[in-house]
Design a protein around this motif. Sequence first.
Motif, PDB file in Angstrom:
ATOM      1  N   ASN A 203       0.335   3.691   4.131  1.00 35.99           N
ATOM      2  CA  ASN A 203      -0.799   4.425   3.580  1.00 35.99           C
ATOM      3  C   ASN A 203      -2.101   3.814   4.076  1.00 35.99           C
ATOM      4  O   ASN A 203      -2.123   2.692   4.586  1.00 35.99           O
ATOM      5  CB  ASN A 203      -0.762   4.392   2.047  1.00 35.99           C
ATOM      6  N   ALA A 204      -3.182   4.545   3.911  1.00 37.59           N
ATOM      7  CA  ALA A 204      -4.502   4.064   4.312  1.00 37.59           C
ATOM      8  C   ALA A 204      -5.422   4.000   3.104  1.00 37.59           C
ATOM      9  O   ALA A 204      -5.367   4.862   2.222  1.00 37.59           O
ATOM     10  CB  ALA A 204      -5.112   4.966   5.383  1.00 37.59           C
ATOM     11  N   LEU A 205      -6.254   2.984   3.080  1.00 39.34           N
ATOM     12  CA  LEU A 205      -7.294   2.835   2.072  1.00 39.34           C
ATOM     13  C   LEU A 205      -8.628   3.045   2.779  1.00 39.34           C
ATOM     14  O   LEU A 205      -8.912   2.381   3.779  1.00 39.34           O
ATOM     15  CB  LEU A 205      -7.216   1.436   1.459  1.00 39.34           C
ATOM     16  N   ALA A 206      -9.424   3.983   2.284  1.00 36.77           N
ATOM     17  CA  ALA A 206     -10.691   4.316   2.940  1.00 36.77           C
ATOM     18  C   ALA A 206     -11.860   4.017   2.003  1.00 36.77           C
ATOM     19  O   ALA A 206     -12.261   4.862   1.199  1.00 36.77           O
ATOM     20  CB  ALA A 206     -10.712   5.780   3.354  1.00 36.77           C
ATOM     21  N   PRO A 207     -12.421   2.798   2.086  1.00 39.46           N
ATOM     22  CA  PRO A 207     -13.572   2.456   1.243  1.00 39.46           C
ATOM     23  C   PRO A 207     -14.846   3.138   1.726  1.00 39.46           C
ATOM     24  O   PRO A 207     -15.001   3.468   2.905  1.00 39.46           O
ATOM     25  CB  PRO A 207     -13.688   0.933   1.393  1.00 39.46           C
ATOM     26  N   GLY A 208     -15.761   3.314   0.785  1.00 39.98           N
ATOM     27  CA  GLY A 208     -17.093   3.788   1.130  1.00 39.98           C
ATOM     28  C   GLY A 208     -18.015   2.605   1.376  1.00 39.98           C
ATOM     29  O   GLY A 208     -17.615   1.610   1.982  1.00 39.98           O
ATOM     30  N   TRP A 209     -19.232   2.694   0.884  1.00 39.49           N
ATOM     31  CA  TRP A 209     -20.225   1.633   1.110  1.00 39.49           C
ATOM     32  C   TRP A 209     -20.075   0.554   0.048  1.00 39.49           C
ATOM     33  O   TRP A 209     -20.483   0.735  -1.096  1.00 39.49           O
ATOM     34  CB  TRP A 209     -21.634   2.211   1.094  1.00 39.49           C
ATOM     35  N   PHE A 210     -19.496  -0.561   0.443  1.00 41.12           N
ATOM     36  CA  PHE A 210     -19.311  -1.695  -0.463  1.00 41.12           C
ATOM     37  C   PHE A 210     -20.199  -2.850  -0.019  1.00 41.12           C
ATOM     38  O   PHE A 210     -20.457  -3.039   1.173  1.00 41.12           O
ATOM     39  CB  PHE A 210     -17.844  -2.139  -0.481  1.00 41.12           C
ATOM     40  N   ARG A 211     -20.628  -3.635  -0.990  1.00 42.47           N
ATOM     41  CA  ARG A 211     -21.487  -4.781  -0.707  1.00 42.47           C
ATOM     42  C   ARG A 211     -20.635  -5.934  -0.188  1.00 42.47           C
ATOM     43  O   ARG A 211     -19.923  -6.589  -0.954  1.00 42.47           O
ATOM     44  CB  ARG A 211     -22.250  -5.193  -1.974  1.00 42.47           C
ATOM     45  N   TYR A 257       6.530   6.446  -4.397  1.00 46.99           N
ATOM     46  CA  TYR A 257       6.775   7.771  -3.822  1.00 46.99           C
ATOM     47  C   TYR A 257       5.537   8.282  -3.089  1.00 46.99           C
ATOM     48  O   TYR A 257       5.327   9.477  -2.950  1.00 46.99           O
ATOM     49  CB  TYR A 257       7.183   8.751  -4.934  1.00 46.99           C
ATOM     50  N   CYS A 258       4.735   7.362  -2.582  1.00 52.96           N
ATOM     51  CA  CYS A 258       3.490   7.706  -1.897  1.00 52.96           C
ATOM     52  C   CYS A 258       3.514   7.130  -0.496  1.00 52.96           C
ATOM     53  O   CYS A 258       3.593   5.913  -0.318  1.00 52.96           O
ATOM     54  CB  CYS A 258       2.307   7.142  -2.690  1.00 52.96           C
ATOM     55  N   THR A 259       3.448   7.979   0.513  1.00 56.13           N
ATOM     56  CA  THR A 259       3.370   7.496   1.893  1.00 56.13           C
ATOM     57  C   THR A 259       2.640   8.517   2.753  1.00 56.13           C
ATOM     58  O   THR A 259       2.629   9.718   2.449  1.00 56.13           O
ATOM     59  CB  THR A 259       4.768   7.198   2.464  1.00 56.13           C
ATOM     60  N   GLY A 260       1.994   8.018   3.807  1.00 55.04           N
ATOM     61  CA  GLY A 260       1.253   8.888   4.704  1.00 55.04           C
ATOM     62  C   GLY A 260      -0.055   9.400   4.128  1.00 55.04           C
ATOM     63  O   GLY A 260      -0.639  10.355   4.647  1.00 55.04           O
ATOM     64  N   GLN A 261      -0.562   8.740   3.065  1.00 53.48           N
ATOM     65  CA  GLN A 261      -1.746   9.232   2.368  1.00 53.48           C
ATOM     66  C   GLN A 261      -2.978   8.379   2.657  1.00 53.48           C
ATOM     67  O   GLN A 261      -2.875   7.223   3.037  1.00 53.48           O
ATOM     68  CB  GLN A 261      -1.485   9.253   0.861  1.00 53.48           C
ATOM     69  N   VAL A 262      -4.141   8.980   2.434  1.00 57.20           N
ATOM     70  CA  VAL A 262      -5.418   8.280   2.561  1.00 57.20           C
ATOM     71  C   VAL A 262      -6.052   8.242   1.175  1.00 57.20           C
ATOM     72  O   VAL A 262      -6.386   9.284   0.607  1.00 57.20           O
ATOM     73  CB  VAL A 262      -6.365   8.989   3.544  1.00 57.20           C
ATOM     74  N   LEU A 263      -6.183   7.047   0.629  1.00 54.35           N
ATOM     75  CA  LEU A 263      -6.794   6.878  -0.690  1.00 54.35           C
ATOM     76  C   LEU A 263      -8.261   6.503  -0.479  1.00 54.35           C
ATOM     77  O   LEU A 263      -8.570   5.399  -0.025  1.00 54.35           O
ATOM     78  CB  LEU A 263      -6.051   5.805  -1.478  1.00 54.35           C
ATOM     79  N   THR A 264      -9.158   7.415  -0.788  1.00 54.73           N
ATOM     80  CA  THR A 264     -10.583   7.223  -0.565  1.00 54.73           C
ATOM     81  C   THR A 264     -11.257   6.723  -1.836  1.00 54.73           C
ATOM     82  O   THR A 264     -11.117   7.332  -2.895  1.00 54.73           O
ATOM     83  CB  THR A 264     -11.241   8.540  -0.125  1.00 54.73           C
ATOM     84  N   VAL A 265     -11.956   5.596  -1.722  1.00 52.59           N
ATOM     85  CA  VAL A 265     -12.677   5.006  -2.855  1.00 52.59           C
ATOM     86  C   VAL A 265     -14.122   4.832  -2.415  1.00 52.59           C
ATOM     87  O   VAL A 265     -14.482   3.837  -1.790  1.00 52.59           O
ATOM     88  CB  VAL A 265     -12.058   3.652  -3.270  1.00 52.59           C
ATOM     89  N   ASP A 266     -14.945   5.833  -2.714  1.00 54.25           N
ATOM     90  CA  ASP A 266     -16.281   5.862  -2.110  1.00 54.25           C
ATOM     91  C   ASP A 266     -17.396   6.301  -3.044  1.00 54.25           C
ATOM     92  O   ASP A 266     -18.504   6.638  -2.590  1.00 54.25           O
ATOM     93  CB  ASP A 266     -16.262   6.777  -0.880  1.00 54.25           C
ATOM     94  N   GLY A 267     -17.142   6.324  -4.349  1.00 53.02           N
ATOM     95  CA  GLY A 267     -18.180   6.729  -5.274  1.00 53.02           C
ATOM     96  C   GLY A 267     -18.584   8.185  -5.140  1.00 53.02           C
ATOM     97  O   GLY A 267     -19.615   8.605  -5.672  1.00 53.02           O
ATOM     98  N   GLY A 268     -17.765   8.957  -4.427  1.00 52.00           N
ATOM     99  CA  GLY A 268     -18.062  10.381  -4.243  1.00 52.00           C
ATOM    100  C   GLY A 268     -18.784  10.735  -2.966  1.00 52.00           C
ATOM    101  O   GLY A 268     -19.199  11.884  -2.776  1.00 52.00           O
TER     102      GLY A 268
END
Length: 272
Positions: A203-211, A257-268
């Motif tokens: 899986n991929a984790l896609a952060p937004g703008w983090f300090r 049961y999660c694979t091939g997904q992009v989890l975006t954490v970016d405050g919207g």
Amino acid sequence: MSRPADVPGTVNAPPSTSDLFSLDGRTAIVTGASAGLGARFATVLAQAGATVFAAARRIDRLAELADSHPRIHPVACDVSREADRTRLTDTALTVTGRIDVLVNNAAVSGETRAADESPDAFADVLGVNLTAPFHLARLTAEAPLPTGATPGGGRSIINVSSILGLVSAAPLGGAAYAASKAGLIGLTRELAGQWGHAGTRVNALAPGWFRTEMTADLFGDERSARWVERNTLLRRGGHGHELDGALLFLASDASSYCTGQVLTVDGGWTAR
């Protein structure tokens, strides 16, 4: 009727709620762990019970990180070098005999303006941000699978991408960086498709703008900081601990049961 034999990826019994995010007895590798999000990732996985091999070039920083938790082991590693990548996975296997979690976090930013970026510099960024994660993922997937590693079987590979792999953030960002992070998302889906039958989740984790150390100039400039706030639905940048839950979800049985997904954490940011 006889009971079917267990196969990789088969859940035989669900974990209890208290054990859902536990990494007790497991081994994790985190690259780019000397500072910023990587250091946080290594600490969170260790606190969840994993033995963590924290890899980066700055061994002095890694030593400080290792002093903060007994389950963190520093490994000097330049992910741009194939021999270093092989040595990293070999070290984890030699010490613990297993690799359950790989967090491909190491990255370089490159030039912001495409006009300033040479083809060689572009290739160098892809080498660190895309080629190295592919090789480490392969080495991890090819390692012997621990018996009963998780109730879901298999292991978890987490590729740290970025919102810049999903949308343009011009005038910030960079051609090579954006291309490498978008490439990681494509790589994540393809490896998930090829290795899912063996119980390896990708899986991929896609952060937004983090300090972080990498974004210090961004948040240190009042104008650019306001730009981030104005274009983020929550009207602020993220703090490192706000990725803890997403990381543990992808690393643990909670995402069996999660694979091939992009989890975006970016405050919207990408929901605008």
